[in-house]
Write a protein that holds these residues in place. Sequence first.
Motif, PDB file in Angstrom:
ATOM      1  N   VAL A   1     109.925 -93.392 -10.876  1.00 44.50           N
ATOM      2  CA  VAL A   1     109.547 -94.294  -9.778  1.00 44.50           C
ATOM      3  C   VAL A   1     109.361 -93.461  -8.519  1.00 44.50           C
ATOM      4  O   VAL A   1     110.230 -92.666  -8.158  1.00 44.50           O
ATOM      5  CB  VAL A   1     110.627 -95.369  -9.551  1.00 44.50           C
ATOM      6  CG1 VAL A   1     110.272 -96.251  -8.354  1.00 44.50           C
ATOM      7  CG2 VAL A   1     110.792 -96.224 -10.804  1.00 44.50           C
ATOM      8  N   HIS A   2     108.213 -93.645  -7.869  1.00 42.11           N
ATOM      9  CA  HIS A   2     107.881 -92.866  -6.679  1.00 42.11           C
ATOM     10  C   HIS A   2     107.458 -93.778  -5.535  1.00 42.11           C
ATOM     11  O   HIS A   2     106.882 -94.852  -5.760  1.00 42.11           O
ATOM     12  CB  HIS A   2     106.682 -91.934  -6.941  1.00 42.11           C
ATOM     13  CG  HIS A   2     106.794 -91.049  -8.121  1.00 42.11           C
ATOM     14  ND1 HIS A   2     107.720 -90.035  -8.216  1.00 42.11           N
ATOM     15  CD2 HIS A   2     106.064 -90.998  -9.267  1.00 42.11           C
ATOM     16  CE1 HIS A   2     107.553 -89.398  -9.364  1.00 42.11           C
ATOM     17  NE2 HIS A   2     106.563 -89.964 -10.026  1.00 42.11           N
ATOM     18  N   SER A   3     107.683 -93.318  -4.300  1.00 42.12           N
ATOM     19  CA  SER A   3     106.905 -93.840  -3.174  1.00 42.12           C
ATOM     20  C   SER A   3     105.491 -93.311  -3.382  1.00 42.12           C
ATOM     21  O   SER A   3     105.280 -92.093  -3.441  1.00 42.12           O
ATOM     22  CB  SER A   3     107.465 -93.323  -1.847  1.00 42.12           C
ATOM     23  OG  SER A   3     108.725 -93.886  -1.574  1.00 42.12           O
ATOM     24  N   LEU A   4     104.536 -94.193  -3.502  1.00 42.42           N
ATOM     25  CA  LEU A   4     103.207 -93.757  -3.928  1.00 42.42           C
ATOM     26  C   LEU A   4     102.579 -92.773  -2.952  1.00 42.42           C
ATOM     27  O   LEU A   4     101.800 -91.898  -3.350  1.00 42.42           O
ATOM     28  CB  LEU A   4     102.294 -94.967  -4.145  1.00 42.42           C
ATOM     29  CG  LEU A   4     100.973 -94.673  -4.854  1.00 42.42           C
ATOM     30  CD1 LEU A   4     101.201 -94.029  -6.214  1.00 42.42           C
ATOM     31  CD2 LEU A   4     100.149 -95.942  -4.998  1.00 42.42           C
ATOM     32  N   LYS A   5     102.917 -92.867  -1.683  1.00 43.72           N
ATOM     33  CA  LYS A   5     102.339 -91.940  -0.715  1.00 43.72           C
ATOM     34  C   LYS A   5     102.801 -90.504  -0.945  1.00 43.72           C
ATOM     35  O   LYS A   5     102.191 -89.570  -0.427  1.00 43.72           O
ATOM     36  CB  LYS A   5     102.633 -92.371   0.722  1.00 43.72           C
ATOM     37  CG  LYS A   5     104.071 -92.261   1.157  1.00 43.72           C
ATOM     38  CD  LYS A   5     104.241 -92.774   2.585  1.00 43.72           C
ATOM     39  CE  LYS A   5     105.671 -92.689   3.072  1.00 43.72           C
ATOM     40  NZ  LYS A   5     106.164 -91.310   3.206  1.00 43.72           N
TER      41      LYS A   5
ATOM     42  N   GLY B   1     110.308 -98.430   4.217  1.00 49.46           N
ATOM     43  CA  GLY B   1     111.615 -97.871   3.891  1.00 49.46           C
ATOM     44  C   GLY B   1     112.724 -98.509   4.684  1.00 49.46           C
ATOM     45  O   GLY B   1     113.812 -98.789   4.152  1.00 49.46           O
ATOM     46  N   LEU B   2     112.489 -98.736   5.967  1.00 48.39           N
ATOM     47  CA  LEU B   2     113.503 -99.365   6.806  1.00 48.39           C
ATOM     48  C   LEU B   2     113.807-100.779   6.326  1.00 48.39           C
ATOM     49  O   LEU B   2     114.966-101.199   6.256  1.00 48.39           O
ATOM     50  CB  LEU B   2     113.026 -99.388   8.257  1.00 48.39           C
ATOM     51  CG  LEU B   2     112.958 -98.014   8.933  1.00 48.39           C
ATOM     52  CD1 LEU B   2     112.093 -98.079  10.185  1.00 48.39           C
ATOM     53  CD2 LEU B   2     114.354 -97.510   9.279  1.00 48.39           C
ATOM     54  N   LYS B   3     112.775-101.519   5.959  1.00 49.03           N
ATOM     55  CA  LYS B   3     112.981-102.892   5.500  1.00 49.03           C
ATOM     56  C   LYS B   3     113.689-102.920   4.158  1.00 49.03           C
ATOM     57  O   LYS B   3     114.570-103.764   3.928  1.00 49.03           O
ATOM     58  CB  LYS B   3     111.637-103.618   5.434  1.00 49.03           C
ATOM     59  CG  LYS B   3     111.023-103.867   6.809  1.00 49.03           C
ATOM     60  CD  LYS B   3     109.744-104.669   6.728  1.00 49.03           C
ATOM     61  CE  LYS B   3     109.227-105.003   8.128  1.00 49.03           C
ATOM     62  NZ  LYS B   3     108.019-105.866   8.099  1.00 49.03           N
ATOM     63  N   ARG B   4     113.336-101.999   3.260  1.00 44.34           N
ATOM     64  CA  ARG B   4     113.966-101.997   1.936  1.00 44.34           C
ATOM     65  C   ARG B   4     115.456-101.694   2.014  1.00 44.34           C
ATOM     66  O   ARG B   4     116.227-102.192   1.200  1.00 44.34           O
ATOM     67  CB  ARG B   4     113.252-100.984   1.038  1.00 44.34           C
ATOM     68  CG  ARG B   4     111.908-101.485   0.533  1.00 44.34           C
ATOM     69  CD  ARG B   4     111.135-100.419  -0.196  1.00 44.34           C
ATOM     70  NE  ARG B   4     109.924-100.993  -0.798  1.00 44.34           N
ATOM     71  CZ  ARG B   4     108.766-100.363  -0.928  1.00 44.34           C
ATOM     72  NH1 ARG B   4     108.661 -99.095  -0.509  1.00 44.34           N
ATOM     73  NH2 ARG B   4     107.726-100.956  -1.478  1.00 44.34           N
TER      74      ARG B   4
ATOM     75  N   GLN C   1     100.900 -95.982   1.234  1.00 40.92           N
ATOM     76  CA  GLN C   1     102.138 -96.236   1.970  1.00 40.92           C
ATOM     77  C   GLN C   1     102.637 -97.660   1.727  1.00 40.92           C
ATOM     78  O   GLN C   1     101.873 -98.617   1.776  1.00 40.92           O
ATOM     79  CB  GLN C   1     101.926 -95.996   3.461  1.00 40.92           C
ATOM     80  CG  GLN C   1     103.201 -96.097   4.289  1.00 40.92           C
ATOM     81  CD  GLN C   1     103.099 -95.371   5.604  1.00 40.92           C
ATOM     82  OE1 GLN C   1     102.748 -94.213   5.655  1.00 40.92           O
ATOM     83  NE2 GLN C   1     103.388 -96.056   6.694  1.00 40.92           N
ATOM     84  N   GLY C   2     103.935 -97.781   1.476  1.00 40.08           N
ATOM     85  CA  GLY C   2     104.541 -99.083   1.231  1.00 40.08           C
ATOM     86  C   GLY C   2     104.517 -99.531  -0.216  1.00 40.08           C
ATOM     87  O   GLY C   2     105.126-100.540  -0.562  1.00 40.08           O
ATOM     88  N   ALA C   3     103.818 -98.773  -1.080  1.00 41.17           N
ATOM     89  CA  ALA C   3     103.702 -99.156  -2.488  1.00 41.17           C
ATOM     90  C   ALA C   3     104.592 -98.274  -3.361  1.00 41.17           C
ATOM     91  O   ALA C   3     104.764 -97.090  -3.088  1.00 41.17           O
ATOM     92  CB  ALA C   3     102.255 -99.042  -2.952  1.00 41.17           C
ATOM     93  N   LEU C   4     105.142 -98.860  -4.412  1.00 41.70           N
ATOM     94  CA  LEU C   4     105.909 -98.113  -5.404  1.00 41.70           C
ATOM     95  C   LEU C   4     105.022 -97.852  -6.614  1.00 41.70           C
ATOM     96  O   LEU C   4     104.409 -98.783  -7.164  1.00 41.70           O
ATOM     97  CB  LEU C   4     107.144 -98.897  -5.852  1.00 41.70           C
ATOM     98  CG  LEU C   4     108.189 -99.218  -4.787  1.00 41.70           C
ATOM     99  CD1 LEU C   4     109.396 -99.886  -5.441  1.00 41.70           C
ATOM    100  CD2 LEU C   4     108.607 -97.965  -4.050  1.00 41.70           C
TER     101      LEU C   4
END
Length: 328
Positions: free
Chosen positions: A82-86, A176-179, A201-204
Motif C-alpha cells: 500500500v502506497h501514497s500514490l504520489k 495525511g493530516l485528515k487521515r 496526491q490524496g490517493a492510495l
Amino acid sequence: MEQSTEHSRWVIATRESRLALWQAEHVQALLGARLPEPVELLGMTTRGDQILDRSLSKVGGKGLFVKELETALEDGSAHLAVHSLKDVPMELPPGFVLAATLEREDPRDAWVSPRYASLEALPAGGVVGTSSLRRLTQLRAARPDLRIEPLRGNLDTRLRKLDEGQYDAIVLAAAGLKRLGLAERIRSVFDAGQMLPAAGQGALGIELRADAPQRCPTLWALLQSLNHRPTWLAVHAERAVSRALGGSCSMPLAAHAGFAADGLTLRLEGVLGPGEDASAELRALGLARAEAEAPVQTVAEAEALGLRVVAALRAAGGDRLLAPAHPG
C-alpha cells in the motif's frame, strides 16, 4: 464472495511511519472484512525514510519509498503493498502492477502555521518549510519575498519542527493530516490556482506482482471490486502527464484531475516550473500552465487527455523549461 484458497494468510507490505501504517491498516480492515484468512502487516523501513539530510532529487527520487516493499512482493514475503500514490514512480519496474486505487481523500495542499492563517498573511521574509520542488516553485511564484527552507521527515517530524519554531509555516498534504485526525492543524487549504497538487496526491495505490491475477485470483478480484473508478481514471490522467514529461522529484510538475458534476467529463490541469538547477533566465519565465477536459470512461481516454495537457504545457512555455532536463 468466493472463498480464497491460495494462501493461509495475506500480508501487506507497508512503510512504518504513522501515516503509512494508517493507510495499510485501512486496507487491512477492508480486506479483513471480506476474506476468511487473516490479513497481516509487514512493516518496513525504506531508504527514503532513512535519508533525511538530502533532497529526494539528489538521492534517487520517489522510488526510494517503494523499493523495499517491492522486494517483499518479489520474494513472496508480502502479497500486496500500500502506497501514497504520489510517492509511486510513474513507471513501475517490470513484474509489478498498480492493481487498484481507493477513493481519494482531499487532494489539496494545506497551510499549517501556529501564527499565520494563510500564505497571504505571512510577512515578507517569513520562513516556509517544504522539500517539494513542486510546492517551492508555486510558493515562489505567489510570494517571491519569502524564504523557502528544506523540510524532510515523516508527518509527525515535520509538525514537530514547526512547533519548535524552525519555520513560520509548512505546507503538507491535507489528506495525511485528515487521515491521522490532525485536521485542526490546517489553517487554510490552497485552491488549484494557488497550488496545484501532485499527480496522485490524496490517493492510495495498491501494488501487486504482475502475475497476481494467476497466482492470487481471489485477492485480485477483491481488489478490483474495491477500486474506486473515478479516482482510478483521474490518477491515470495525472500520471500520464508526469510520465510523458519525465516527472520526478527533480522536476516541479503538478497535475490534478477531477470529474465534473455530470460524472463523465474529466477536467485535467497541469503546471510546470523551472527545474532545480534552472538559470535565472528560466526562473524569470515563471510557471507554464495548461488545462483540458474530455469525456473519459477508460484508462486509454484518461491517458489521452493527459497527453493533450502535455502538448498544451509545452506550447505554453514548457519546452523551454524542460530544455535543461532534456538536452539535445
